[in-house]
Design a protein around this motif. Sequence first.
Motif, mmCIF file in Angstrom:
data_model
loop_
_atom_site.group_PDB
_atom_site.id
_atom_site.type_symbol
_atom_site.label_atom_id
_atom_site.label_comp_id
_atom_site.label_asym_id
_atom_site.label_seq_id
_atom_site.Cartn_x
_atom_site.Cartn_y
_atom_site.Cartn_z
ATOM 1 N N GLY A 188 40.773 78.113 53.540
ATOM 2 C CA GLY A 188 42.237 78.647 52.444
ATOM 3 C C GLY A 188 42.416 77.139 52.061
ATOM 4 N N PRO A 189 43.575 76.424 51.187
ATOM 5 C CA PRO A 189 42.763 75.877 50.068
ATOM 6 C C PRO A 189 42.559 74.355 51.189
ATOM 7 N N VAL A 190 42.942 73.778 52.104
ATOM 8 C CA VAL A 190 42.224 72.858 52.398
ATOM 9 C C VAL A 190 40.738 72.912 52.966
ATOM 10 N N GLY A 191 40.761 74.119 52.847
ATOM 11 C CA GLY A 191 39.064 74.118 53.256
ATOM 12 C C GLY A 191 38.161 74.179 52.089
ATOM 13 N N ILE A 192 38.673 74.824 50.977
ATOM 14 C CA ILE A 192 37.642 74.635 49.848
ATOM 15 C C ILE A 192 38.165 73.917 49.111
ATOM 16 N N PHE A 193 39.342 73.055 48.970
ATOM 17 C CA PHE A 193 39.399 71.288 48.752
ATOM 18 C C PHE A 193 37.941 70.819 49.302
ATOM 19 N N ASN A 194 38.046 70.358 50.777
ATOM 20 C CA ASN A 194 36.670 70.355 50.935
ATOM 21 C C ASN A 194 35.633 70.482 50.417
ATOM 22 N N TYR A 195 35.198 71.597 51.053
ATOM 23 C CA TYR A 195 33.809 71.318 50.539
ATOM 24 C C TYR A 195 33.487 72.050 48.878
ATOM 25 N N THR A 196 35.283 71.732 48.150
ATOM 26 C CA THR A 196 34.471 71.320 46.894
ATOM 27 C C THR A 196 34.626 69.740 45.957
ATOM 28 N N TYR A 197 34.615 68.815 47.549
ATOM 29 C CA TYR A 197 34.673 67.458 47.536
ATOM 30 C C TYR A 197 33.748 67.579 47.967
#
Length: 412
Positions: free
Chosen positions: A319-328
């Motif tokens: 979800g949003p947390v995972g996507i933020f992490n992968y984008t980082y």
Amino acid sequence: MFEVISIILVFGALVFFHELGHLVFAKRAGILCREFALGMGPKLSSFKRGETTYTLRLLPIGGFVRMAGEDPEVVKVNPGQEVGIQLEGGQITKIYTDRLKNYPQAEIISVENIDLDQKMFIEAYVDGELKRWKVHPQAIMVHQGQEVQIAPWNRQFGSKTIGQRAAAIFAGPAANFILAFILLTAMALSYGTPVNQPILGQISPGGPAEKAGLQQGDKIIRVNNKTVNTWEDIVAIVSKSPGEKVTFSLERNGKPMEISFVTETVDNVGKVGVYQPLSKDFMLSLKYGADTTWQFSTLIFKGLGMLVTGKVSMEELSGPVGIFNYTYEAAEKGVAMLLKWSAILSVNLGIMNLLPLPALDGGRLVFLFLEALRGRPVDPQKEGMVHFLGFAFLMLLILVITWNDIQRFFFS
């Protein structure tokens, strides 16, 4: 800091292009678009250009285009209500609904009859005589100090043809596919796209090829006396020769040469430390952008199929947390990886929005399809309820997936 800014820019670009697609095609159809918003929740800043107010909102979770007619009008004027009117050229250009003493320039009337949808008029008694005023199609309603442009029927979403409404809805996801194509093409133009030619690309420092004296740009004619015509031909021979001597017959600056050396072994595969050649040709970059966008789309559809068939569990979704992490993580690996990851996210956003689920663009397209089949629209209240329930379900699903993300990234 670069990574944090990258996350903001990536998600801002994905939402901006998606909503821009809706906005452009809605305006082309003549629909009044009252607001173009990035984010949800309270407004942080805004400005108005033409008929549309552009706003930045607090919560970075999507955006929207507020089209006239999609939701009930917030401000209504009913017979018997006292309002203030302002005239220009014999037409009403402003209607004040409250705090009338604050607008001394307005003429106060008690509305007898009103139609701000089709016939565009207001009637009221003046000195015992019923008087009618024509309302300008772009008249402004002023309520609690806020200005809202009225929306005649021909400027509302529902007045347009099914094709025009479908185009305005489909344009959002389509814009995400276009954005992915642009990002991948830009990446190819900037960093090069692999070409299947028997030419050496970048040479790895300290590898067998560098030690043997091979150089970037060398054109390979034969490997172990076997003629090669493509990069894949070279890889096929070298990979089957781990730890063995190989001989490259090549041309360098038009001169024939022959260099022999021993390959290194990596996982039982022969390697020489040379990358595939890259090209920054414009047409090749366009082809790479289109082909890779298609490949990402295919992979995402396959993933959805695996989710439906149970081959992929809900716990594996991000979800949003995972996507933020992968984008980082993508930003940490450099601009090229960030561009590629952004393209994947853009394709994913486009596909997800096209799923035939309530509250998504795909769900709205389903209702338009039903309208085309039935010859009349579905009851707006029933459609609204379906979208509301669908939105509630999606929010619940996002919460569950976000909780899985938090457990995976912070407690595992």
